[in-house]
Write a protein that holds these residues in place. Structure first.
Motif, PDB file in Angstrom:
ATOM      1  N   MET A   1     104.936  79.887 130.342  1.00 39.49           N
ATOM      2  CA  MET A   1     103.497  79.750 130.150  1.00 39.49           C
ATOM      3  C   MET A   1     103.083  78.335 130.473  1.00 39.49           C
ATOM      4  SD  MET A   1     101.202  80.266 126.713  1.00 39.49           S
ATOM      5  CE  MET A   1     101.133  82.028 126.926  1.00 39.49           C
ATOM      6  N   VAL A   2     101.911  78.154 131.091  1.00 38.62           N
ATOM      7  CA  VAL A   2     101.385  76.824 131.388  1.00 38.62           C
ATOM      8  C   VAL A   2     100.466  76.423 130.254  1.00 38.62           C
ATOM      9  CG1 VAL A   2     100.062  75.439 132.992  1.00 38.62           C
ATOM     10  CG2 VAL A   2     101.507  77.259 133.851  1.00 38.62           C
ATOM     11  N   PRO A   3     100.827  75.434 129.446  1.00 38.41           N
ATOM     12  CA  PRO A   3      99.996  75.084 128.300  1.00 38.41           C
ATOM     13  C   PRO A   3      98.774  74.292 128.704  1.00 38.41           C
ATOM     14  CG  PRO A   3     101.886  73.647 128.411  1.00 38.41           C
ATOM     15  CD  PRO A   3     102.064  74.635 129.520  1.00 38.41           C
ATOM     16  N   LEU A   4      97.788  74.254 127.823  1.00 34.51           N
ATOM     17  CA  LEU A   4      96.615  73.422 128.040  1.00 34.51           C
ATOM     18  C   LEU A   4      97.015  71.958 127.928  1.00 34.51           C
ATOM     19  CD1 LEU A   4      93.914  75.279 125.914  1.00 34.51           C
ATOM     20  CD2 LEU A   4      94.015  75.150 128.392  1.00 34.51           C
ATOM     21  N   THR A   5      96.559  71.148 128.862  1.00 40.87           N
ATOM     22  CA  THR A   5      96.835  69.721 128.802  1.00 40.87           C
ATOM     23  C   THR A   5      95.937  69.080 127.765  1.00 40.87           C
ATOM     24  OG1 THR A   5      95.190  69.212 130.470  1.00 40.87           O
ATOM     25  CG2 THR A   5      97.408  69.747 131.251  1.00 40.87           C
ATOM     26  N   PRO A   6      96.334  67.937 127.220  1.00 39.44           N
ATOM     27  CA  PRO A   6      95.469  67.271 126.237  1.00 39.44           C
ATOM     28  C   PRO A   6      94.089  66.948 126.793  1.00 39.44           C
ATOM     29  CG  PRO A   6      97.692  66.371 126.175  1.00 39.44           C
ATOM     30  CD  PRO A   6      97.649  67.281 127.349  1.00 39.44           C
ATOM     31  N   ASP A   7      94.037  66.567 128.089  1.00 36.45           N
ATOM     32  CA  ASP A   7      92.741  66.252 128.686  1.00 36.45           C
ATOM     33  C   ASP A   7      91.836  67.471 128.728  1.00 36.45           C
ATOM     34  OD1 ASP A   7      93.531  63.660 129.020  1.00 36.45           O
ATOM     35  OD2 ASP A   7      94.177  63.935 131.126  1.00 36.45           O
ATOM     36  N   LEU A   8      92.423  68.606 129.089  1.00 35.88           N
ATOM     37  CA  LEU A   8      91.633  69.838 129.179  1.00 35.88           C
ATOM     38  C   LEU A   8      91.191  70.305 127.798  1.00 35.88           C
ATOM     39  CD1 LEU A   8      90.424  71.953 130.944  1.00 35.88           C
ATOM     40  CD2 LEU A   8      92.582  73.203 130.871  1.00 35.88           C
ATOM     41  N   GLU A   9      92.077  70.165 126.797  1.00 39.49           N
ATOM     42  CA  GLU A   9      91.682  70.492 125.427  1.00 39.49           C
ATOM     43  C   GLU A   9      90.497  69.640 124.998  1.00 39.49           C
ATOM     44  OE1 GLU A   9      92.531  72.597 123.265  1.00 39.49           O
ATOM     45  OE2 GLU A   9      94.620  73.243 123.475  1.00 39.49           O
ATOM     46  N   SER A 649     116.101  74.018 136.771  1.00 43.97           N
ATOM     47  CA  SER A 649     115.714  72.889 137.592  1.00 43.97           C
ATOM     48  C   SER A 649     114.467  72.219 137.029  1.00 43.97           C
ATOM     49  CB  SER A 649     115.445  73.356 139.033  1.00 43.97           C
ATOM     50  OG  SER A 649     114.898  72.304 139.805  1.00 43.97           O
ATOM     51  N   LYS A 650     114.438  70.873 137.110  1.00 43.38           N
ATOM     52  CA  LYS A 650     113.286  70.132 136.614  1.00 43.38           C
ATOM     53  C   LYS A 650     112.053  70.364 137.472  1.00 43.38           C
ATOM     54  CE  LYS A 650     116.023  66.404 134.559  1.00 43.38           C
ATOM     55  NZ  LYS A 650     116.280  64.926 134.517  1.00 43.38           N
ATOM     56  N   ASP A 651     112.248  70.755 138.721  1.00 40.12           N
ATOM     57  CA  ASP A 651     111.119  70.970 139.630  1.00 40.12           C
ATOM     58  C   ASP A 651     110.578  72.392 139.575  1.00 40.12           C
ATOM     59  OD1 ASP A 651     111.452  68.348 140.487  1.00 40.12           O
ATOM     60  OD2 ASP A 651     112.869  68.935 142.076  1.00 40.12           O
ATOM     61  N   ALA A 652     111.165  73.233 138.759  1.00 41.25           N
ATOM     62  CA  ALA A 652     110.743  74.633 138.718  1.00 41.25           C
ATOM     63  C   ALA A 652     109.332  74.748 138.156  1.00 41.25           C
ATOM     64  CB  ALA A 652     111.717  75.447 137.866  1.00 41.25           C
ATOM     65  N   ARG A 653     108.503  75.552 138.833  1.00 45.48           N
ATOM     66  CA  ARG A 653     107.138  75.807 138.351  1.00 45.48           C
ATOM     67  C   ARG A 653     107.206  76.888 137.276  1.00 45.48           C
ATOM     68  NH1 ARG A 653     103.325  77.557 142.801  1.00 45.48           N
ATOM     69  NH2 ARG A 653     101.891  77.470 141.022  1.00 45.48           N
ATOM     70  N   LYS A 654     106.808  76.490 136.084  1.00 43.06           N
ATOM     71  CA  LYS A 654     106.971  77.388 134.935  1.00 43.06           C
ATOM     72  C   LYS A 654     106.118  78.651 135.046  1.00 43.06           C
ATOM     73  CE  LYS A 654     109.648  74.316 133.036  1.00 43.06           C
ATOM     74  NZ  LYS A 654     109.545  73.238 134.035  1.00 43.06           N
ATOM     75  N   SER A 655     105.048  78.624 135.852  1.00 48.90           N
ATOM     76  CA  SER A 655     104.169  79.789 135.978  1.00 48.90           C
ATOM     77  C   SER A 655     104.515  80.672 137.164  1.00 48.90           C
ATOM     78  CB  SER A 655     102.704  79.336 136.116  1.00 48.90           C
ATOM     79  OG  SER A 655     102.541  78.537 137.278  1.00 48.90           O
TER      80      SER A 655
END
Length: 1096
Positions: A1-9, A649-655
Motif C-alpha cells: 500500500m502507498v501511504p499518505l505522505t505527511p505533506d499530503l496529510e 529490493s529497495k527500488d521496488a515500487r510498493k504499489s
C-alpha cells in the motif's frame, strides 16, 4: 500500500472544501458508449410500474463498441438539441484531467457540483392506449358511426354509449397514471431506508457520512464490496485493489487500481474510481473529484432516453389473460356477424339492422372485456396489491426493491442461505466473538490467555503438564513471549479499525468499522494488548484483503521510522527471530486449509523456538480444528514470518503488480502463531423460520465458505439438518446411476397426508468440481443440502442448477461474493447491513430480522391469491352475464336484457385486494409457475360454468318474470325476432334495469364466496376485511345513481325498479353463497375427490 505522505496529510487537513447539497441521481438505465467517446442512448427511464430501487442501488448497463461510423446507423435519430448535448458531453469527458494532475495540487482544483434534475418522458399515450385502451377507443368510434351516419334516425343511446366508452378510456388513463405515480412515490419514499453511508477522513478522523453529503475534496476510505459513491482519484491502494467497471465500460474482468495514471483517457486510466462501479477486492483511499451530474455516471445518465420492455412474471400472466379474453371476444363477435349475414338478415330483415349489429359487436367486446374496464382493472388490482404489500412488509423491516418481486417470492420452492467468514448476518445475531484460542494444541479461552499474560499466574511448570510432553518449556518470560504473539498478529493483520473518539468507552461498547470477523478478532486483540501501539509500531507496506478465492488476508509491515527502540523486539517479534530493524514482518490470517500448506513451523506454547510442522504435529492441530468445527466454531489460523531486508529490493515500487507477486512468492514457510475459534449465536427466530419454510414446501439450503463440520453443526442447530447421524456425503452419490432411474423431487408440505422423512447431504466446493450429470440430478432430489467451502462461481452454479430443474430459487446473502448469485436468482434477498454490491444485486432487502422472510413469503402468496380472486369475481357478472343476453337475443329472438355499467364492480374488486391471508397459506406446496396459471381452466369453469350460469339464469328469469307480471308472457317473446306487439319500450327498459340490479346484488354473494378459496365464511369471516361491506354498498349506490337520475335515465334508458326486486336478488345471492359453501365443504372433506380436482 502507498501511504499518505505527511505533506499530503497536512494539505488535506488544512484544505477548506465548500459544502453544498447534492441531489440523488435520478433512476436511469443504461446507455451505450462508443470507443471514440461518442455517447448514444439505448434505453429510457424505467417505467414506474416496474420500478426498481433508484439509482444508488440500481445497475446502469453500458455497452462498449469499437465502431468508427459513430454517426451511422447505430446512432438513433434525434433532435439537433440532443446532438448538441451529446457533443457537449463528449467534449466535457475528453477535457477531464483529474487523473493527470499531481496529488499535491489535486485539492486546489476542486469545485462543488451542481444539482442534477432530469425528468422522464411523456407517458400519456401509454396511459391512454395501454391494455385494452385501443379496443375501447375502437369500440367508441364504432358507436359514433352507428349513431351517425348509419343511424336512421340517430339513437341517443348509441351516442351515450360512445361517450361512456371515451369516459372509460379517460378513467383508465387516470388510473394508469395514478398507478405509475403511486409506484414511483413508494420507491422514492423507501429509498432512504437502505444504508448508503461511506467512511471518509475529515480532520484526520474517520467519519461515516451519507453518500449524498460527499463534497469534492473528501477523502473516502474504499473497502471491498463497496459501491463507489462519486468519482474518486485514488491516492492510496493495496496491491490487490480492483474495481468492477462492467457497469460502465462492459469490461468483464475487474480492473486493478493504481495511484499513477495509466492512460490519458479519463475512462481508461486506472487511478480513477468511477461512480457506480464496485470494489471487488482490496482497499484504498481516494479523493472525491466529481459528484452528481459531473460524474461520468451522471453525465451518461442524463442522455438515456429509451424504455425497457422487459415483462415481469406477473405482467406476463396479465398479458396472457388479456389475450385469452380478447381472442374469445373476437371469436364471438365474428360468430355474431356470420349469423347475422347468413341467417338473420335474410330471414328476419327488419330484426337487426347494421347500426344495431355494430352495437351488438361492441356489446360483445365490452362484455368480454369485463364491462370495458375490469381486465385492465385486474392489472390495476395487481398494482394495488403490490403497492399495499411493500408498505405492510416495510413495517416488518422488509424492503421490496421491485414491486412485482413480491409475487415471485410467493412461488419460491428453494431458499439458499449464504454464510461466510466476513458477514454472517443471515442466520446469526451479528454478535461474533472469539470463543477459543489455541497455541499448538494448548486450548484456552481469551480470558485465560489474558490472565496468563497479565498476571503471570500460570507458570511454565503448569504449561508443561497441559501441553505436549515433547514441547520444550523455557522460563515464564519466554512462554509469555510466545503467547503474546497471538494478540499482536490478530491486531496487526486486521482490516477493521476502532471508530474515532471511542477510547473512553468500554471495549464491548466501542464502535468498530469493518466486517464482523475482523471486528471480533480486533476486539480480542485489544483485550490482550492495545492495538494502537502495535499499529504505531508497524507501518503497513503492502496488504491483500481476505477474499473467497485465496481465503486469507496478508499484510507486510516494517518498523515505523517514528518508533523509539525502547523494545528491540516489539511483538510479535521473539528473541529467537534474529530480527533486524530493516527487516519486514509478514502476517497472515485465513482458513486452515488455505494456510496449512504454506506453513512449516508452529509456535511452542511452552516457549522457545517454534516446532517443525511434522505430520504428527499437524494432526494434533487439525484435531483441535475439527473439535471446534463440530461445535459450530469458525476456525482461522494466524501466522507470521520475518522477511529479511535483502529479499526485497529497495527500488521496488510498493504499489506495482510486480511487488504484489513478489510478496505472494514470499508467503510460504510461515510460522503458525495459533488458532482462533469464533462463534456468532444463531438468531432466536431462525429455528421457527426454517420450520415454517419447510412446512410451506420450501427447501432450505445452506451455502457457505465454512468448514463442512462447522456448516453441518450450525445447520443442525438451526434445524436445517434434521439428523446429523444420517447425513449423506459426496461418496453416497452414484456416478453411474442412469438418469431415468432417478426419481424427480416431490416437495413436502405440512398439509401433505403422508410426509416422507427428510434426506440430507453435505458437499464441498471440491466435490462440486467432480460432479457428473447423474450425481447432480441425484443431489437436486435431497430435501436438506449443505454446500461447504464454496466459491462465488459455485454459488452461481448452484442457483442455475436448480433453476434448470424447474425450481424458483431465492438466494440470501450480503457479501460482495454473493452478488452474482443474488442477481441470477429468481429472488435475491440481501441484508440491509450488508455490502453495497449485494444490496444492488438483490430484489429484496431484510432490514432487520431474517425471520421477516416468513411474512414476505406469506404476502407473496397472498398477492397471487388475491389477484386470482379478483379475476374470478369480475368474470361472471362483468363478462359472462353480459354476453348471454346478446347470444339469447340473436339465437332465440327475445329482447336484449342488458345494461352496461362500468363502475359497479370497481369497489368490490378493490376490496378483494385487501383480503388478509387465509389460514394454511404457508402449509401448502409452492405454486408451480409452469402448470398453475393465473387464469386456468379451473378458474374459468368456476367463473362461467358455476357462478356465471347461476347469475345469468337468475337475472334473466327475474327480468322475464317482471314482464310477465306486466302482461307480457315469455311465450310472446321467444323466437319472435322483433315481433313483440305487447312489449312497450317502457316495460323493456324497466325489465333491463331489473336484470341489472339482480346482477349487482347477486355479486354480493359472489364476493363473499370468492374471498375464500377453501375455507368457509365462518372460518375466514368478513370481519377480517372491513372494506367488504362498504364496497358492497358502494356498488348498489352506483347502480341506483345510474338508474334514478333523470339524465342517465334518458341517456341509458335506465329506470327505477320495484322494491321487491331489491330483496329477491339477495335471496339468490344467499343461495349462491350456500352452494359454494357446500362445494368447499366437500373439497375440505375429500381433498383428493372430484370436486377438489375441479376446484380453482
Amino acid at each position: 500500500m502507498v501511504p499518505l505522505t505527511p505533506d499530503l496529510e497536512k494539505t488535506y487537513s488544512n484544505s477548506k472544501v465548500p459544502t453544498f447539497e447534492l441531489a440523488r441521481t435520478p433512476a436511469r438505465t443504461g446507455v451505450a458508449m462508443e470507443r471514440t467517446l461518442s455517447i448514444r442512448s439505448i434505453r429510457d427511464n424505467v417505467s414506474p410500474a416496474a420500478a426498481r430501487i433508484p439509482v444508488e442501488f440500481r445497475t446502469l448497463s453500458l455497452h462498449v463498441d469499437t465502431r468508427e461510423d459513430v454517426g451511422g446507423p447505430s446512432t438513433p435519430p434525434g433532435s439537433e438539441t440532443n446532438e448538441k448535448k451529446s457533443k457537449k458531453a463528449v467534449k466535457d469527458l475528453a477535457a477531464l484531467d483529474w487523473h493527470t494532475i499531481s496529488t499535491s495540487t489535486l485539492f486546489q482544483h476542486l469545485s462543488a457540483a451542481r444539482r442534477l434534475s432530469t425528468y422522464g418522458p411523456n407517458k400519456v399515450l401509454e396511459w391512454l392506449f395501454g391494455g385494452f385502451g385501443s379496443l375501447l377507443l375502437g369500440a367508441s368510434i364504432i358507436c359514433f358511426i352507428a349513431w351517425k351516419p348509419l343511424g336512421n334516425p340517430p339513437l341517443a343511446s348509441n351516442l351515450a354509449l360512445a361517450v361512456v366508452l371515451l369516459i372509460v378510456l379517460l378513467l383508465q388513463a387516470i388510473f394508469n397514471a395514478w398507478q405509475d405515480f403511486s409506484t414511483s412515490r413508494v420507491m422514492s419514499s423507501i429509498q432512504n431506508l437502505l444504508p448508503s453511508n461511506v467512511t471518509v477522513i475529515r480532520n484526520s478522523a474517520q467519519l461515516s457520512v451519507a453518500s449524498e453529503q460527499l463534497v469534492p475534496g473528501d477523502l473516502v476510505v474504499v473497502a471491498m464490496g463497496m459501491k463507489i459513491p462519486a468519482d474518486l482519484r485514488m491516492i492510496e491502494c493495496t496491491g490487490d485493489c480492483m474495481f468492477d467497471r462492467s457497469i460502465l465500460t462492459g469490461e468483464s474482468e475487474p480492473v486493478p487500481a493504481t495511484v499513477d495514471k495509466t492512460d490519458d483517457n479519463f475512462l481508461e486510466t486506472k487511478n480513477i474510481a468511477l461512480q457506480g462501479t464496485h470494489c471487488t477486492s482490496g482497499s484504498g483511499k481516494g479523493v472525491v473529484v466529481q459528484t452528481g451530474d459531473l460524474t461520468v455516471f451522471g453525465r451518461i445518465a442524463t442522455l438515456s432516453s429509451q424504455t425497457s420492455g422487459h415483462l415481469t412474471t406477473l405482467q406476463r400472466e396479465i398479458l396472457r389473460l388479456v389475450l385469452i379474453i380478447a381472442s374469445l371476444a373476437a371469436l364471438v363477435a365474428i360468430l355474431i356477424v356470420i349469423l347475422w349475414a347468413s341467417w338473420l338478415r335474410r330471414v328476419f330483415p327488419n330484426y337487426i339492422n347494421v347500426p344495431n349489429l355494430l352495437i351488438d359487436v361492441v356489446s360483445v367486446v365490452v362484455a368480454f372485456i369485463p364491462e370495458g374496464l375490469y381486465t385492465q382493472q385486474a392489472q390495476g388490482m395487481s398494482a394495488v396489491s403490490v403497492l399495499v404489500c411493500p408498505w405492510t412488509l416495510l413495517a416488518l423491516q422488509v424492503l421490496c426493491k421491485s414491486l412485482s418481486i413480491v409475487e415471485t417470492l410467493g412461488a419460491v420452492n428453494v431458499l439458499c442461505s449464504v454464510r461466510h467468514f466476513a458477514i454472517p448476518r443471515t442466520l446469526t445475531q451479528n454478535r461474533m466473538h472469539v470463543e477459543n484460542v489455541a497455541v499448538y494444541d494448548l486450548e484456552l479461552d481469551p480470558a485465560e490467555l489474558r490472565d496468563r499474560l497479565v498476571s503471570g499466574r500460570k507458570t511454565a511448570e503448569a504449561l508443561r503438564d497441559q501441553s505436549d510432553s515433547s514441547t520444550k518449556v523455557s522460563d515464564s518470560e519466554s512462554v509469555r513471549e510466545n503467547l503474546a504473539q497471538l494478540g499482536a498478529v490478530a491486531g496487526i493483520c486486521n482490516a477493521a479499525a476502532f471508530a474515532a473518539e471511542q477510547n473512553e468507552k468500554p471495549l464491548a461498547a466501542r464502535e468498530i468499522i469493518g466486517d464482523a470477523t475482523d471486528s471480533a478478532i480486533l476486539r480480542f486483540a485489544e483485550s490482550i494488548a492495545p492495538v494502537e501501539a502495535s499499529l504505531n509500531t508497524w507501518q503497513e507496506v503492502h496488504k491483500v484483503n481476505f477474499n473467497s478465492k485465496t481465503k486469507y488476508m496478508l499484510k507486510l509491515s516494517k518498523l515505523s521510522s517514528a518508533y523509539v527502540a525502547a523494545d528491540p523486539r516489539p511483538p510479535p517479534i521473539a528473541s529467537w527471530d534474529d530480527f533486524s530493524p530493516n527487516d519486514y514482518l509478514l502476517t497472515v490470517k485465513g482458513a486452515p486449509e488455505a494456510l496449512f500448506p504454506r506453513c512449516s513451523y508452529v509456535l511452542a506454547p511452552g516457549g522457545g523456538e517454534p516446532l517443525r510442522l511434522s505430520p504428527d504435529v499437524l494432526e494434533r492441530i487439525v484435531s483441535v480444528q475439527d473439535s471446534w468445527a463440530a461445535q459450530g466454531r469458525r476456525v482461522l489460523v494466524l501466522a507470521r514470518k520475518v522477511i529479511r531486508e535483502e529479499e526485497i529490493s529497495k527500488d521496488a515500487r510498493k504499489s506495482s503488480q510486480t511487488f504484489a507477486e513478489l510478496v505472494e512468492e514470499l508467503n510460504e514457510d510461515l510460522v503458525i502463531v495459533g488458532l482462533v475459534g469464533l462463534i456468532d449465536p444463531l438468531k432466536e427466530d431462525i429455528v421457527d423460520t426454517v420450520r415454517i419454510c419447510r412446512g410451506a414446501g420450501i427447501r432450505f439450503f445452506v451455502v457457505t465458505g465454512d468448514h463442512p463440520a462447522t456448516a453441518v453443526a450450525i445447520s443442525a442447530q438451526a434445524g436445517i439438518i434434521s439428523d446429523v447421524s444420517k447425513i449423506h456425503h459426496f461418496s453416497d452419490l452414484d456416478p453411474k446411476l442412469p438418469v431415468e432411474r432417478i426419481r424427480p423431487y416431490v416437495p413436502v408440505a405440512e398439509d401433505d397426508d403422508d410426509p416422507r422423512p427428510m434426506r440430507g447431504i453435505v458437499v464441498t466446493g471440491s466435490d462440486m468440481t467432480k460432479f457428473t450429470g447423474s450425481q447432480l440430478d441425484q443431489l437436486c432430489t435431497y430435501d436438506e443440502i449443505v454446500f461447504a467451502r464454496t466459491t462465488p462461481e459455485q454459488k452461481l452454479f448452484i442457483v442455475r442448477a436448480f433453476q434448470t430443474r424447474a425450481c424458483i430459487v431465492a438466494m440470501t446473502g450480503d457479501g460482495v461474493n454473493d452478488s452474482a448469485s443474488l442477481r441470477v436468482a429468481d429472488c435475491g434477498i440481501a441484508m440491509g447491513s450488508g455490502s453495497d454490491v449485494a444490496r444492488e444485486a438483490a430484489d429484496m432487502v431484510l432490514l432487520d430480522s431474517f425471520g421477516s422472510i416468513v411474512v414476505a413469503l406469506e404476502y407473496g402468496r397472498l398477492v397471487y391469491d388475491n389477484l386470482k380472486k379478483t379475476c374470478l369475481y369480475l368474470l361472471p357478472a362483468g363478462s359472462f352475464s353480459e354476453l348471454m343476453p346478446i347470444l339469447v337475443n340473436i339465437l332465440l329472438g327475445v329482447p336484449q336484457m342488458i345494461i352496461i355499467c362500468v363502475a359497479t364492480d370497481i369497489a368490490p374488486a378493490l376490496s378483494l385486494c385487501m383480503e388478509q391471508p387465509e389460514s394454511g397459506l404457508l402449509r401448502r406446496r409452492p405454486r408451480n409457475v409452469k402448470t398453475e396459471r393465473l387464469v386456468d381452466w379451473r378458474l374459468l369453469l368456476q367463473a362461467y360454468g358455476f357462478l356465471g350460469v347461476l347469475e345469468s339464469l337468475c337475472a334473466m328469469s327475474i327480468s322475464f318474470w317482471y314482464l310477465q307480471r306486466q302482461g307480457v308472457p315469455f311465450s310472446s317473446l321467444v323466437f319472435q325476432f322483433g315481433n313483440w306487439p305487447t312489449l312497450t319500450p317502457e316495460d323493456l327498459n324497466r325489465a333491463q334495469s331489473v336484470y341489472f340490479f339482480t346482477l349487482v346484488i347477486m355479486q354480493w354473494g359472489n364476493l363473499l364466496s370468492t374471498r375464500c378459496r377453501k375455507l368457509s365464511i365462518f372460518q375466514h369471516t368478513p370481519a377480517k376485511n372491513w372494506y367488504l361491506v362498504p364496497a358492497m354498498i358502494c356498488a348498489l349506490v352506483v347502480a341506483i345513481f345510474f338508474s334514478y337520475v333523470p339524465f342517465f335515465q334518458n341517456a341509458f334508458l335506465t329506470r327505477g325498479i320495484p322494491a321487491e326486486h331489491y330483496f329477491i336478488p339477495m335471496t339468490f345471492g344467499v343461495v349462491l353463497l350456500f352452494l359454494d359453501e357446500t362445494r368447499k365443504y366437500f373439497v375440505r372433506r375429500n381433498p383428493k375427490g372430484v370436486l377438489a380436482r375441479l376446484a380453482w
